[in-house]
Design a protein around this motif. Structure first.
Motif, PDB file in Angstrom:
ATOM      1  N   THR A 194     -35.377 -12.617  16.046  1.00  0.00           N
ATOM      2  CA  THR A 194     -34.607 -13.106  17.196  1.00  0.00           C
ATOM      3  C   THR A 194     -35.027 -14.514  17.582  1.00  0.00           C
ATOM      4  OG1 THR A 194     -34.003 -12.680  19.516  1.00  0.00           O
ATOM      5  CG2 THR A 194     -36.224 -12.067  18.837  1.00  0.00           C
ATOM      6  N   GLU A 195     -34.093 -15.227  18.169  1.00  0.00           N
ATOM      7  CA  GLU A 195     -34.386 -16.560  18.700  1.00  0.00           C
ATOM      8  C   GLU A 195     -34.134 -16.609  20.198  1.00  0.00           C
ATOM      9  OE1 GLU A 195     -32.086 -19.344  16.460  1.00  0.00           O
ATOM     10  OE2 GLU A 195     -33.236 -19.057  14.614  1.00  0.00           O
ATOM     11  N   ASP A 196     -33.886 -15.446  20.793  1.00  0.00           N
ATOM     12  CA  ASP A 196     -33.580 -15.392  22.233  1.00  0.00           C
ATOM     13  C   ASP A 196     -34.105 -14.081  22.819  1.00  0.00           C
ATOM     14  OD1 ASP A 196     -32.614 -16.229  24.679  1.00  0.00           O
ATOM     15  OD2 ASP A 196     -30.548 -15.595  24.293  1.00  0.00           O
ATOM     16  N   LEU A 197     -35.413 -14.016  22.990  1.00  0.00           N
ATOM     17  CA  LEU A 197     -36.072 -12.815  23.486  1.00  0.00           C
ATOM     18  C   LEU A 197     -36.150 -12.870  25.012  1.00  0.00           C
ATOM     19  CD1 LEU A 197     -37.610 -10.219  22.615  1.00  0.00           C
ATOM     20  CD2 LEU A 197     -39.712 -11.580  22.736  1.00  0.00           C
ATOM     21  N   HIS A 198     -35.559 -11.871  25.674  1.00  0.00           N
ATOM     22  CA  HIS A 198     -35.482 -11.850  27.136  1.00  0.00           C
ATOM     23  C   HIS A 198     -36.396 -10.787  27.734  1.00  0.00           C
ATOM     24  CE1 HIS A 198     -31.523 -14.077  28.256  1.00  0.00           C
ATOM     25  NE2 HIS A 198     -32.104 -14.650  27.217  1.00  0.00           N
ATOM     26  N   ALA A 249     -33.698  -8.492  22.532  1.00  0.00           N
ATOM     27  CA  ALA A 249     -33.290  -9.588  21.652  1.00  0.00           C
ATOM     28  C   ALA A 249     -31.832  -9.891  21.984  1.00  0.00           C
ATOM     29  CB  ALA A 249     -33.465  -9.190  20.196  1.00  0.00           C
ATOM     30  N   ARG A 250     -31.633 -10.810  22.911  1.00  0.00           N
ATOM     31  CA  ARG A 250     -30.303 -11.008  23.494  1.00  0.00           C
ATOM     32  C   ARG A 250     -29.283 -11.487  22.459  1.00  0.00           C
ATOM     33  NH1 ARG A 250     -29.749  -8.455  27.828  1.00  0.00           N
ATOM     34  NH2 ARG A 250     -31.254  -9.642  29.069  1.00  0.00           N
ATOM     35  N   ASP A 251     -29.721 -12.314  21.526  1.00  0.00           N
ATOM     36  CA  ASP A 251     -28.779 -12.795  20.503  1.00  0.00           C
ATOM     37  C   ASP A 251     -28.312 -11.646  19.617  1.00  0.00           C
ATOM     38  OD1 ASP A 251     -31.387 -12.599  19.554  1.00  0.00           O
ATOM     39  OD2 ASP A 251     -31.345 -14.487  18.446  1.00  0.00           O
ATOM     40  N   LEU A 252     -29.225 -10.734  19.269  1.00  0.00           N
ATOM     41  CA  LEU A 252     -28.840  -9.572  18.466  1.00  0.00           C
ATOM     42  C   LEU A 252     -27.935  -8.641  19.263  1.00  0.00           C
ATOM     43  CD1 LEU A 252     -32.033  -8.482  16.501  1.00  0.00           C
ATOM     44  CD2 LEU A 252     -30.151  -9.921  15.746  1.00  0.00           C
ATOM     45  N   GLN A 253     -28.256  -8.451  20.539  1.00  0.00           N
ATOM     46  CA  GLN A 253     -27.446  -7.572  21.375  1.00  0.00           C
ATOM     47  C   GLN A 253     -26.016  -8.096  21.490  1.00  0.00           C
ATOM     48  OE1 GLN A 253     -28.178  -7.422  25.647  1.00  0.00           O
ATOM     49  NE2 GLN A 253     -28.089  -5.185  25.575  1.00  0.00           N
ATOM     50  N   GLN A 298     -24.159  -7.503  18.215  1.00  0.00           N
ATOM     51  CA  GLN A 298     -23.783  -6.107  18.025  1.00  0.00           C
ATOM     52  C   GLN A 298     -22.627  -5.707  18.941  1.00  0.00           C
ATOM     53  OE1 GLN A 298     -25.443  -5.930  15.068  1.00  0.00           O
ATOM     54  NE2 GLN A 298     -25.748  -3.767  15.528  1.00  0.00           N
ATOM     55  N   LYS A 299     -22.689  -6.166  20.197  1.00  0.00           N
ATOM     56  CA  LYS A 299     -21.633  -5.843  21.152  1.00  0.00           C
ATOM     57  C   LYS A 299     -20.275  -6.369  20.679  1.00  0.00           C
ATOM     58  CE  LYS A 299     -24.075  -5.444  25.586  1.00  0.00           C
ATOM     59  NZ  LYS A 299     -24.251  -6.066  26.920  1.00  0.00           N
ATOM     60  N   LYS A 300     -20.257  -7.592  20.159  1.00  0.00           N
ATOM     61  CA  LYS A 300     -19.005  -8.192  19.704  1.00  0.00           C
ATOM     62  C   LYS A 300     -18.375  -7.384  18.574  1.00  0.00           C
ATOM     63  CE  LYS A 300     -20.081 -12.931  21.096  1.00  0.00           C
ATOM     64  NZ  LYS A 300     -20.447 -14.302  20.631  1.00  0.00           N
ATOM     65  N   LYS A 301     -19.219  -6.739  17.786  1.00  0.00           N
ATOM     66  CA  LYS A 301     -18.735  -5.933  16.664  1.00  0.00           C
ATOM     67  C   LYS A 301     -18.460  -4.490  17.076  1.00  0.00           C
ATOM     68  CE  LYS A 301     -21.220  -8.536  13.085  1.00  0.00           C
ATOM     69  NZ  LYS A 301     -22.250  -8.444  12.009  1.00  0.00           N
ATOM     70  N   GLY A 302     -18.766  -4.147  18.342  1.00  0.00           N
ATOM     71  CA  GLY A 302     -18.594  -2.785  18.801  1.00  0.00           C
ATOM     72  C   GLY A 302     -19.615  -1.830  18.214  1.00  0.00           C
ATOM     73  N   LEU A 303     -20.786  -2.346  17.850  1.00  0.00           N
ATOM     74  CA  LEU A 303     -21.828  -1.552  17.196  1.00  0.00           C
ATOM     75  C   LEU A 303     -22.948  -1.198  18.173  1.00  0.00           C
ATOM     76  CD1 LEU A 303     -22.121  -3.604  13.872  1.00  0.00           C
ATOM     77  CD2 LEU A 303     -20.952  -1.418  14.194  1.00  0.00           C
ATOM     78  N   ILE A 308     -31.240  -2.108  17.655  1.00  0.00           N
ATOM     79  CA  ILE A 308     -32.093  -3.118  17.022  1.00  0.00           C
ATOM     80  C   ILE A 308     -32.462  -4.230  17.998  1.00  0.00           C
ATOM     81  CG2 ILE A 308     -31.283  -2.645  14.682  1.00  0.00           C
ATOM     82  CD1 ILE A 308     -29.544  -5.174  14.887  1.00  0.00           C
ATOM     83  N   ALA A 309     -31.678  -4.388  19.046  1.00  0.00           N
ATOM     84  CA  ALA A 309     -31.938  -5.428  20.045  1.00  0.00           C
ATOM     85  C   ALA A 309     -32.779  -4.930  21.211  1.00  0.00           C
ATOM     86  CB  ALA A 309     -30.620  -5.976  20.583  1.00  0.00           C
ATOM     87  N   LYS A 310     -32.919  -3.611  21.346  1.00  0.00           N
ATOM     88  CA  LYS A 310     -33.585  -3.034  22.513  1.00  0.00           C
ATOM     89  C   LYS A 310     -34.772  -2.131  22.171  1.00  0.00           C
ATOM     90  CE  LYS A 310     -31.498  -3.877  26.614  1.00  0.00           C
ATOM     91  NZ  LYS A 310     -32.241  -4.246  27.851  1.00  0.00           N
ATOM     92  N   ALA A 311     -34.741  -1.501  21.007  1.00  0.00           N
ATOM     93  CA  ALA A 311     -35.692  -0.425  20.715  1.00  0.00           C
ATOM     94  C   ALA A 311     -36.701  -0.786  19.634  1.00  0.00           C
ATOM     95  CB  ALA A 311     -34.930   0.836  20.313  1.00  0.00           C
ATOM     96  N   PHE A 312     -36.833  -2.054  19.331  1.00  0.00           N
ATOM     97  CA  PHE A 312     -37.760  -2.474  18.274  1.00  0.00           C
ATOM     98  C   PHE A 312     -39.219  -2.288  18.714  1.00  0.00           C
ATOM     99  CE2 PHE A 312     -36.356  -6.178  20.724  1.00  0.00           C
ATOM    100  CZ  PHE A 312     -37.560  -6.754  21.117  1.00  0.00           C
ATOM    101  N   ASP A 313     -40.123  -2.346  17.763  1.00  0.00           N
ATOM    102  CA  ASP A 313     -41.549  -2.137  18.039  1.00  0.00           C
ATOM    103  C   ASP A 313     -42.041  -3.078  19.137  1.00  0.00           C
ATOM    104  OD1 ASP A 313     -41.517  -0.296  16.022  1.00  0.00           O
ATOM    105  OD2 ASP A 313     -42.716  -1.463  14.607  1.00  0.00           O
TER     106      ASP A 313
END
Length: 203
Positions: free
Chosen positions: A48-52, A88-92, A95-100, A104-109
């Motif tokens: 990620t490049e945008d960790l919130h 990981a806001r960029d990943l989220q 994923q949202k845009k794809k309806g997926l 991976i953006a919220k539950a990572f280690d």
């Protein structure tokens, strides 16, 4: 042990992310491997490049229960702390845009940081409790539990309809307005009232 998280439980936070204010609790989960114990450094993920950060009051469940009535929910927790739900806001967004799904953006280690727990008996009023998070010694988030859309008891009752709550489960109750990004070298500290419960560095 389960990590159960509540999304959009503060109206102003929902609005800052341009989300609708929910008409019932928004629930998602993180695995046990997401937990970063108190005092450990968080290593910035390479994906990620945008960790919130999202600072939240965390409730520890003290007994097993299913279909818990709201009026009895107070019997199922006895300790609270503060945690950071990292996103990981960029990943989220991707994923949202794809309806997926966006696990991976919220539950990572290490995406669920947890602080020191304090007994419910040390708190005057759980429904009017101030908490805040500092980023590099400056206030980044301020919250009060009275501003929750859904109270802790409502959340426990709602969650227990779908998942059996067990001793040791953690409920991240939602974040107030003011989320933002972190970078390597940042230091975060979080307080309930005037007591520091959480402190760590991003590396």
């Amino acid at each position: 042990m389960k990590i159960i998280c509540v999304g959009r439980n503060y109206a102003d936070h929902a609005k800052e992310l341009k989300n609708e204010v929910p008409t019932e609790p928004v629930i998602f989960m993180k695995p046990k491997s997401a937990l970063l114990p108190q005092g450990k450094a968080l290593y910035y993920p390479e994906f990620t490049e945008d960790l919130h950060y999202e600072c939240e009051l965390v409730v520890k469940i003290t007994g097993n229960g299913k279909y818990i009535q709201e009026k009895f929910a107070h019997k199922y927790y006895g300790e609270v702390s503060l945690g950071i739900d990292f996103t990981a806001r960029d990943l989220q967004d991707k994923q949202k845009k794809k309806g997926l799904p966006w696990e991976i953006a919220k539950a990572f280690d290490n995406s669920a940081v947890i602080g020191k727990f304090i007994s419910f008996s040390e708190i005057k009023n759980i429904h009017d409790l101030n908490f805040c998070m500092y980023l590099n010694k400056k206030v980044a988030q301020n919250g009060n539990t009275k501003d929750m859309i859904y109270s802790i008891e409502t959340l426990i009752s709602f969650i227990s309809k779908y998942f059996t709550l067990q001793q040791g489960d953690l409920i991240y109750t939602g974040t107030p307005v003011g989320v933002g990004s972190v970078k390597q070298g940042d230091k975060l500290e979080a307080f309930i009232e005037n007591e520091s419960l959480l402190e760590f560095e991003v590396k």
